[in-house]
Design a protein around this motif. Structure first.
Motif: not given
Length: 317
Positions: A129, A133, A136-137, A144, A146
């Motif tokens: 995970h 992440r 993606e960020t 990031p 979340s």
């Protein structure tokens, strides 16, 4: 009359176990601790305990709080690493005369001294995970942050004793040492056996700007039903945040009074919670708020429950 209420679908297995214990005459604290430990131990619940998502240094830091509604004793830990079941550590701290809230290395030393299980709480799935992440960020210059799904519970036993507790791994990819509202009494949770209790989940940075759990209990003390108390407390606090700061993060609250009556409020698009009482079998509800600020609850459908089970175990790609 006994009862227990908790945030999120992830609590239902714990609620079922707590319900069995409460029905057999268990004390609220024992049933509540057992329920939260079940959530903490399940590796697919990525915001609590084992399998909880890590901070930006890929370390799992856990927070938990426990409160006894008979004595008003409170225990809490924050930023504790490599120890399973922080709720049990928090509960033991609530029995101490002083030093009831420990953080970081101090919390870890206390856990070690009292024989708590030392365990690497970072799982392969948690690492996956994190890496996903990050790509993606962070690697694209985006925020990031979340994930902030605290498990908060309030329990009532047949002796009219109540307890409340929380457990969380906090904000995903948070800065090391970051602590939200969850371990803070009055904000993340509060309980008084003469009245009732409440607990929160959501964006800790906003929730800790108020003492909303305490406010809900205060409203119940004046005779307000838990549902009305939850709605009024959330709506008033959210309006204050928007008026003074221009925005409000997502937050949800669960509450139960010492009669076993319960209430829930949320400003999220959808919020799941679990409840069981002597009169009501363990069940997952979904809550939605209307334009007037009232929250409406309906049992989660089989389709919703099946989709949830698939989602939390889905491969990380």
């Amino acid at each position: 009359m006994w009862g227990i209420i908790a945030t999120w679908r992830m609590a239902i297995e714990g609620i079922e176990e707590a319900g069995r214990r409460l029905d057999d005459g268990a004390e609220s604290g024992d049933a509540l601790e057992a329920a939260i430990r079940i959530v903490e131990d399940y590796p697919f619940y990525k915001s609590v305990g084992y399998g909880g998502l890590p901070n930006e240094n890929m370390e799992v830091e856990l927070d938990a709080g426990f409160m006894d509604g008979d004595t008003l004793d409170v225990g809490a830990v924050a930023g504790i690493r490599d120890y399973a079941n922080p709720v049990s550590i928090a509960r033991l701290l609530s029995k101490e005369k002083v030093n009831n809230f420990l953080v970081g290395a101090g919390a870890e030393a206390y856990a070690h001294k009292h024989g708590f299980e030392r365990k690497n709480m970072l799982t392969d799935r948690g690492i996956a995970h994190y890496q996903k992440r990050k790509k993606e960020t962070v690697d694209k210059g985006l925020s990031p942050y979340s994930g902030h799904d605290t498990v908060a519970m309030v329990a009532l036993d047949e002796h009219q004793s109540m307890c409340a507790a929380t457990s969380t791994s906090g904000l995903f990819m948070k800065r090391p040492g970051r602590v939200g509202d969850s371990p803070m009494s009055g904000s993340g949770y509060y309980v008084d056996s003469e009245v009732g209790g409440a607990g929160s989940t959501g964006l800790g940075e906003d929730i800790m700007k108020g003492c909303v759990s305490y406010e809900i209990v205060s409203k119940m003390r004046s005779g307000m039903h838990p549902q009305t108390a939850c709605e009024q407390a959330l709506n008033q606090f959210e309006k204050a945040l928007i008026r003074r700061r221009g925005k409000s993060g997502e937050m949800s609250f669960v509450a139960m009074n010492n009669k076993g009556e319960w209430g829930v409020s949320t400003n999220a698009p959808e919020f799941s919670f679990c409840v069981a009482t002597k009169k009501e079998a363990p069940i997952v509800y979904l809550s939605h708020r209307d334009e007037a600020g009232h929250c409406h609850h309906e049992p989660a459908s089989e389709e919703w429950l099946e989709a949830y089970a698939r989602r939390i175990k889905a491969p990380i790609i």
